[in-house]
Scaffold this active site. Structure first.
Site, PDB file in Angstrom:
ATOM      1  N   TYR A   1      42.377  67.064   7.453  1.00 47.42           N
ATOM      2  CA  TYR A   1      43.428  67.270   8.446  1.00 47.42           C
ATOM      3  C   TYR A   1      44.242  65.995   8.641  1.00 47.42           C
ATOM      4  O   TYR A   1      45.486  66.016   8.619  1.00 47.42           O
ATOM      5  CB  TYR A   1      42.815  67.715   9.776  1.00 47.42           C
TER       6      TYR A   1
ATOM      7  N   SER B   1      49.580  63.158  14.408  1.00 46.40           N
ATOM      8  CA  SER B   1      48.287  63.121  15.094  1.00 46.40           C
ATOM      9  C   SER B   1      47.685  61.733  15.088  1.00 46.40           C
ATOM     10  O   SER B   1      47.843  60.975  14.122  1.00 46.40           O
ATOM     11  CB  SER B   1      47.330  64.096  14.396  1.00 46.40           C
TER      12      SER B   1
END
Length: 360
Positions: free
Chosen positions: A184, A159
């Protein structure tokens, strides 16, 4: 965990009737068919990837636990027409290494594309331990599956969040990323490091693909574009966090899938293993206020905007340097933001035409 199968492999357990009537799509490329394991295969990016691979006549096994983070029906509708002779669905957690090894026993797998994860920056702040278990533990589990089964290619869905609030733009893979600003992001960076360890120890080819804000049909309902669309459909004001000047590098899902397929192609054509981190992004930024205007225009609805404070964990901007993807994968995104937003708007209006709009 339960394993649900939908396949025509000889001797396999049960065949799901939902997939029995699926028909294979025409071959769209001359590549040698492979058997590819896709984790998160019923999810947003995963289902689009599975469809592309099946269209090219590859055999696909998908793993998905149908996390209740969003409705199961959205996932099922993305995979329910897949051809039974080529597609297998295993419903289990990627953390359940033993179940996965049992399900794959005796079946050759050519590559793993590991997309499964607990997603979302803001929810990770509320439940960091759950994100660590699913994202770090799940990645370690799938790396062990690869090592145990002798799978030499591992594509990891990372990501852009790993860059945090990096000062230098566009974001380059060579930049150090020591300061993630959400659990995250920390879990995705941890996955990259774990994957490097397996590459080093077992000579496995690993590509860590850093996705930049992926959008398109069947996008997760928690993501901004889908959320804004539902607010427009139900005559609610659009909630805009901050002053609207934060910016993102939005990438259409078909372009991301193309990047993954090209990554697989490169990995399987190598003479010796490699470890690479590669950005996949639109390589242009769109401010939040312009994104809101764009989705409203695509849906032909005038928006009302409610401004709220900036959320913890949100980065100020993302912007991908894609020169490495161009060089290694011969990849460039082909879908401009206005075209992609129109495709999403057409899908979302059709999707909610005959069902209740999910609550925002």
């Amino acid at each position: 965990y339960r394993l649900h199968w939908c396949t025509s492999f000889p001797g396999s357990p049960r065949v799901s009737s939902a997939h029995r009537s699926g028909r294979a799509s025409p071959c769209t490329g001359p590549r040698t068919p492979m058997h590819i394991l896709v984790t998160g295969g019923a999810g947003f990016i995963g289902s689009h990837l599975c469809r592309r691979l099946l269209d090219r006549r590859h055999r696909v096994t998908a793993i998905d636990n149908f996390d209740p983070f969003y409705p199961r029906a959205i996932k099922e509708e993305g995979i329910n027409d897949f051809p039974a002779q080529l597609f297998t669905l295993i419903e289990t957690s990627v953390c359940d290494t033993d179940s996965i090894l049992q399900a794959l026993h005796g079946r050759r797998v050519d590559a793993i594309v590991h997309l499964a994860a607990k997603a979302g920056v803001r929810p990770s702040i509320e439940a960091p331990s759950a994100y660590e278990r699913a994202n770090v533990g799940g990645t370690q589990s799938m790396l062990e599956v690869a090592q145990e089964l002798g799978i030499d290619t591992f594509i990891y869905g990372s990501s852009s969040s790993v860059y945090g609030n990096a000062a230098t733009v566009p974001f380059s893979e060579d930049a150090p990323v020591p300061h993630p600003i959400s659990p995250y992001a920390a879990t995705k960076r941890s996955g990259e490091l774990l994957a490097h360890t397996l590459h080093h120890l077992y000579e496995m080819t690993v590509h860590c693909l850093r996705f930049f804000t992926v959008y398109g049909p069947r996008q997760r309902p928690d993501l901004a574009i889908h959320k804004f669309a539902r607010q427009l459909l139900t005559d609610q004001p659009i909630t805009m966090y901050g002053d609207g000047t934060s910016s993102r590098d939005y990438t259409y899902v078909a372009d991301i899938v193309d990047g993954i397929v090209r990554s697989l192609r490169r990995a399987k054509g190598l003479e010796k293993p490699e470890y690479e981190i590669i950005n996949l992004g639109g390589s242009e930024t769109t401010q939040l206020k312009d994104l809101i205007s764009g989705i409203a225009e695509a849906m032909d609805i005038t928006p009302e905007i409610e401004q709220l404070p900036t959320q913890p964990g949100d980065v100020t901007r993302t912007y991908a340097d894609i020169s490495k993807a161009k060089r290694l994968l011969d990849w460039t995104p082909e879908t401009p933001i206005d075209e992609g937003l129109q495709k999403f708007a057409d899908w979302v209006k059709a999707y909610y035409e005959d069902r209740p709009v999910l609550e925002v």
